[in-house]
Design a protein around this motif. Structure first.
Motif, PDB file in Angstrom:
ATOM      1  N   SER A 147      -1.026 -21.639  -6.400  1.00  0.00           N
ATOM      2  CA  SER A 147      -0.792 -20.781  -7.561  1.00  0.00           C
ATOM      3  C   SER A 147       0.016 -19.541  -7.196  1.00  0.00           C
ATOM      4  CB  SER A 147      -2.127 -20.364  -8.183  1.00  0.00           C
ATOM      5  OG  SER A 147      -2.778 -21.467  -8.768  1.00  0.00           O
ATOM      6  N   ARG A 148       0.823 -19.121  -8.166  1.00  0.00           N
ATOM      7  CA  ARG A 148       1.596 -17.886  -8.051  1.00  0.00           C
ATOM      8  C   ARG A 148       1.059 -16.889  -9.071  1.00  0.00           C
ATOM      9  NH1 ARG A 148       6.710 -17.780  -6.373  1.00  0.00           N
ATOM     10  NH2 ARG A 148       6.314 -15.525  -6.465  1.00  0.00           N
ATOM     11  N   ILE A 149       0.711 -15.704  -8.582  1.00  0.00           N
ATOM     12  CA  ILE A 149       0.129 -14.654  -9.416  1.00  0.00           C
ATOM     13  C   ILE A 149       0.989 -13.404  -9.299  1.00  0.00           C
ATOM     14  CG2 ILE A 149      -1.921 -13.207  -9.783  1.00  0.00           C
ATOM     15  CD1 ILE A 149      -3.524 -15.447  -8.325  1.00  0.00           C
ATOM     16  N   ALA A 150       1.167 -12.691 -10.407  1.00  0.00           N
ATOM     17  CA  ALA A 150       1.865 -11.407 -10.374  1.00  0.00           C
ATOM     18  C   ALA A 150       0.965 -10.334 -10.959  1.00  0.00           C
ATOM     19  CB  ALA A 150       3.167 -11.485 -11.164  1.00  0.00           C
ATOM     20  N   ASP A 151       0.872  -9.200 -10.273  1.00  0.00           N
ATOM     21  CA  ASP A 151       0.172  -8.024 -10.786  1.00  0.00           C
ATOM     22  C   ASP A 151       1.244  -7.003 -11.138  1.00  0.00           C
ATOM     23  OD1 ASP A 151      -1.463  -5.969 -11.473  1.00  0.00           O
ATOM     24  OD2 ASP A 151      -2.436  -5.754  -9.531  1.00  0.00           O
ATOM     25  N   ILE A 152       1.472  -6.808 -12.424  1.00  0.00           N
ATOM     26  CA  ILE A 152       2.582  -5.991 -12.902  1.00  0.00           C
ATOM     27  C   ILE A 152       2.098  -4.578 -13.195  1.00  0.00           C
ATOM     28  CG2 ILE A 152       4.363  -5.795 -14.658  1.00  0.00           C
ATOM     29  CD1 ILE A 152       4.222  -8.847 -14.959  1.00  0.00           C
ATOM     30  N   SER A 163      -9.503 -14.983  -5.070  1.00  0.00           N
ATOM     31  CA  SER A 163      -8.784 -16.053  -5.758  1.00  0.00           C
ATOM     32  C   SER A 163      -7.829 -16.745  -4.790  1.00  0.00           C
ATOM     33  CB  SER A 163      -7.982 -15.483  -6.947  1.00  0.00           C
ATOM     34  OG  SER A 163      -6.987 -14.588  -6.495  1.00  0.00           O
ATOM     35  N   PRO A 164      -7.558 -18.031  -5.024  1.00  0.00           N
ATOM     36  CA  PRO A 164      -6.583 -18.734  -4.203  1.00  0.00           C
ATOM     37  C   PRO A 164      -5.166 -18.385  -4.637  1.00  0.00           C
ATOM     38  CG  PRO A 164      -7.412 -20.200  -5.892  1.00  0.00           C
ATOM     39  CD  PRO A 164      -8.161 -18.901  -6.055  1.00  0.00           C
ATOM     40  N   GLY A 165      -4.190 -18.856  -3.878  1.00  0.00           N
ATOM     41  CA  GLY A 165      -2.800 -18.633  -4.249  1.00  0.00           C
ATOM     42  C   GLY A 165      -2.227 -17.371  -3.629  1.00  0.00           C
ATOM     43  N   THR A 166      -0.992 -17.060  -3.973  1.00  0.00           N
ATOM     44  CA  THR A 166      -0.297 -15.872  -3.469  1.00  0.00           C
ATOM     45  C   THR A 166      -0.032 -14.910  -4.616  1.00  0.00           C
ATOM     46  OG1 THR A 166       1.838 -16.990  -3.730  1.00  0.00           O
ATOM     47  CG2 THR A 166       0.790 -17.103  -1.566  1.00  0.00           C
ATOM     48  N   ILE A 167      -0.050 -13.624  -4.291  1.00  0.00           N
ATOM     49  CA  ILE A 167       0.070 -12.587  -5.313  1.00  0.00           C
ATOM     50  C   ILE A 167       1.233 -11.668  -4.972  1.00  0.00           C
ATOM     51  CG2 ILE A 167      -1.103 -10.721  -6.529  1.00  0.00           C
ATOM     52  CD1 ILE A 167      -3.770 -11.899  -5.600  1.00  0.00           C
ATOM     53  N   THR A 168       2.051 -11.384  -5.985  1.00  0.00           N
ATOM     54  CA  THR A 168       3.122 -10.405  -5.868  1.00  0.00           C
ATOM     55  C   THR A 168       2.770  -9.206  -6.733  1.00  0.00           C
ATOM     56  OG1 THR A 168       4.784 -12.141  -5.566  1.00  0.00           O
ATOM     57  CG2 THR A 168       5.589  -9.955  -6.179  1.00  0.00           C
ATOM     58  N   GLY A 169       2.717  -8.029  -6.130  1.00  0.00           N
ATOM     59  CA  GLY A 169       2.494  -6.799  -6.879  1.00  0.00           C
ATOM     60  C   GLY A 169       3.823  -6.135  -7.177  1.00  0.00           C
ATOM     61  N   ILE A 170       4.015  -5.702  -8.404  1.00  0.00           N
ATOM     62  CA  ILE A 170       5.253  -5.055  -8.826  1.00  0.00           C
ATOM     63  C   ILE A 170       4.935  -3.654  -9.330  1.00  0.00           C
ATOM     64  CG2 ILE A 170       7.217  -5.127 -10.416  1.00  0.00           C
ATOM     65  CD1 ILE A 170       7.305  -7.449  -8.516  1.00  0.00           C
ATOM     66  N   ASP A 171       5.635  -2.660  -8.805  1.00  0.00           N
ATOM     67  CA  ASP A 171       5.488  -1.302  -9.334  1.00  0.00           C
ATOM     68  C   ASP A 171       6.808  -0.563  -9.183  1.00  0.00           C
ATOM     69  OD1 ASP A 171       2.844   0.413 -10.186  1.00  0.00           O
ATOM     70  OD2 ASP A 171       4.479   1.702  -9.448  1.00  0.00           O
ATOM     71  N   LEU A 172       7.027   0.378 -10.083  1.00  0.00           N
ATOM     72  CA  LEU A 172       8.288   1.118 -10.115  1.00  0.00           C
ATOM     73  C   LEU A 172       8.404   2.128  -8.987  1.00  0.00           C
ATOM     74  CD1 LEU A 172      10.843   1.440 -11.923  1.00  0.00           C
ATOM     75  CD2 LEU A 172       9.592   3.210 -13.191  1.00  0.00           C
ATOM     76  N   PHE A 173       7.270   2.598  -8.459  1.00  0.00           N
ATOM     77  CA  PHE A 173       7.286   3.708  -7.518  1.00  0.00           C
ATOM     78  C   PHE A 173       7.231   3.212  -6.071  1.00  0.00           C
ATOM     79  CE2 PHE A 173       5.078   5.493 -11.343  1.00  0.00           C
ATOM     80  CZ  PHE A 173       6.175   6.198 -11.800  1.00  0.00           C
ATOM     81  N   PRO A 174       8.277   3.484  -5.292  1.00  0.00           N
ATOM     82  CA  PRO A 174       8.316   2.996  -3.908  1.00  0.00           C
ATOM     83  C   PRO A 174       7.120   3.437  -3.063  1.00  0.00           C
ATOM     84  CG  PRO A 174      10.496   3.730  -4.585  1.00  0.00           C
ATOM     85  CD  PRO A 174       9.551   4.126  -5.684  1.00  0.00           C
ATOM     86  N   HIS A 175       6.643   4.673  -3.269  1.00  0.00           N
ATOM     87  CA  HIS A 175       5.518   5.143  -2.442  1.00  0.00           C
ATOM     88  C   HIS A 175       4.261   4.341  -2.742  1.00  0.00           C
ATOM     89  CE1 HIS A 175       3.219   7.619   0.171  1.00  0.00           C
ATOM     90  NE2 HIS A 175       2.500   8.170  -0.796  1.00  0.00           N
ATOM     91  N   PHE A 176       4.035   3.984  -3.994  1.00  0.00           N
ATOM     92  CA  PHE A 176       2.898   3.125  -4.330  1.00  0.00           C
ATOM     93  C   PHE A 176       2.997   1.807  -3.584  1.00  0.00           C
ATOM     94  CE2 PHE A 176       1.783   4.917  -8.838  1.00  0.00           C
ATOM     95  CZ  PHE A 176       1.298   6.066  -8.242  1.00  0.00           C
TER      96      PHE A 176
END
Length: 257
Positions: free
Chosen positions: A48-53, A68-81
């Motif tokens: 599974s592919r998961i995104a945390d926006i 949870s199984p699968g891989t997660i990509t976190g997306i955020d606008l702020f580079p320091h975060f």
């Protein structure tokens, strides 16, 4: 015309980012609530592919990765975060299944129907609830899930002070039945919705800010903008304590048709 009170939108974004980077969570919630919402998702596997926006520094994302199984990509606008997100992932040895990327939620680079689950805690307001649900749906597989927490009214009528506060902060705030109707109209089967308990605000969001505010004011001593920002945060906390019977966060979970 000057306003009697400012909102968070009136402050420099770098100041906001600095302040919230010192907190485990950038919005109301808790590990228990993340897991409760996750319990309604039944399609996940190791592929599974998961995104945390709008993932912030990733407090809730790490909970997802650990349960949870699968891989997660976190997306955020702020580079320091995202720097903090990836650093903490490495500390917990989660870097193989959890990766943070700098990006904007209104110009995501996922492929059509790439994702099995889109997650967003307290962040979809940045693009708007209806717009986010409609645009992000493209990236979900049929049968994939969306799970978001969102500021919501608990009553049809509210005192003028809190009504005015939210109309300035986030005019798209609405009642839970209306939010569920928007979810359905956007092409999802409403699977579940529930209100976040009070402690998600008091214990997990506001309480950690007390020490953070003192440190922030000490670092920025004499800076009127920084002092104004902290005053704004303290007013927001006071408003919640006064009017929490009328509003809060609710989780909304939908399945793409």
């Amino acid at each position: 015309m000057s306003k009697e009170h400012t909102s968070i939108h009136d402050f420099d974004i770098n100041l906001i980012c600095e302040y919230f980077s010192n907190l485990e969570r950038q919005g109301p919630g808790s590990p228990e609530i993340t897991l409760r919402a996750l319990s309604f998702i039944d399609n996940l596997s190791e592929k599974s592919r998961i995104a945390d926006i709008g993932c912030g520094t990733g407090g809730q994302t790490r909970v997802l990765a650990q349960h949870s199984p699968g891989t997660i990509t976190g997306i955020d606008l702020f580079p320091h975060f995202i720097e903090l997100f990836n650093s903490k992932s490495r500390e917990l040895n989660l870097q193989d299944k959890l990766k943070g990327l700098v990006g904007s939620m209104d110009s995501l680079t996922f492929q059509n129907e790439e994702l099995d689950l889109i997650w967003s805690e307290g962040a979809i307001y940045n693009i708007g609830f209806e717009r986010g649900l409609n645009e992000w749906r493209t990236f979900l597989k049929t049968g994939g899930y969306v799970a978001v927490s969102e500021a919501s009214w608990f009553t049809e009528d509210r005192p003028a002070e809190i009504e005015e506060f939210w109309m300035d902060a986030y005019p798209e705030i609405d009642t839970i039945p209306n939010k569920l109707a928007q979810l359905q109209k956007a092409g999802y089967i409403p699977i579940a919705s529930f209100i976040l308990p009070e402690k998600c605000w008091t214990e997990h969001f506001y309480a950690p800010q007390v020490a953070a505010q003192e440190a922030f004011l000490k670092k920025h001593a004499g800076n009127a903008t920084a002092e104004g920002f902290i005053a704004n945060q303290r007013r927001e906390m006071q408003l919640y304590n006064t009017y929490k019977a009328y509003y809060g966060y609710a989780f909304y979970i939908g399945k793409k048709i």
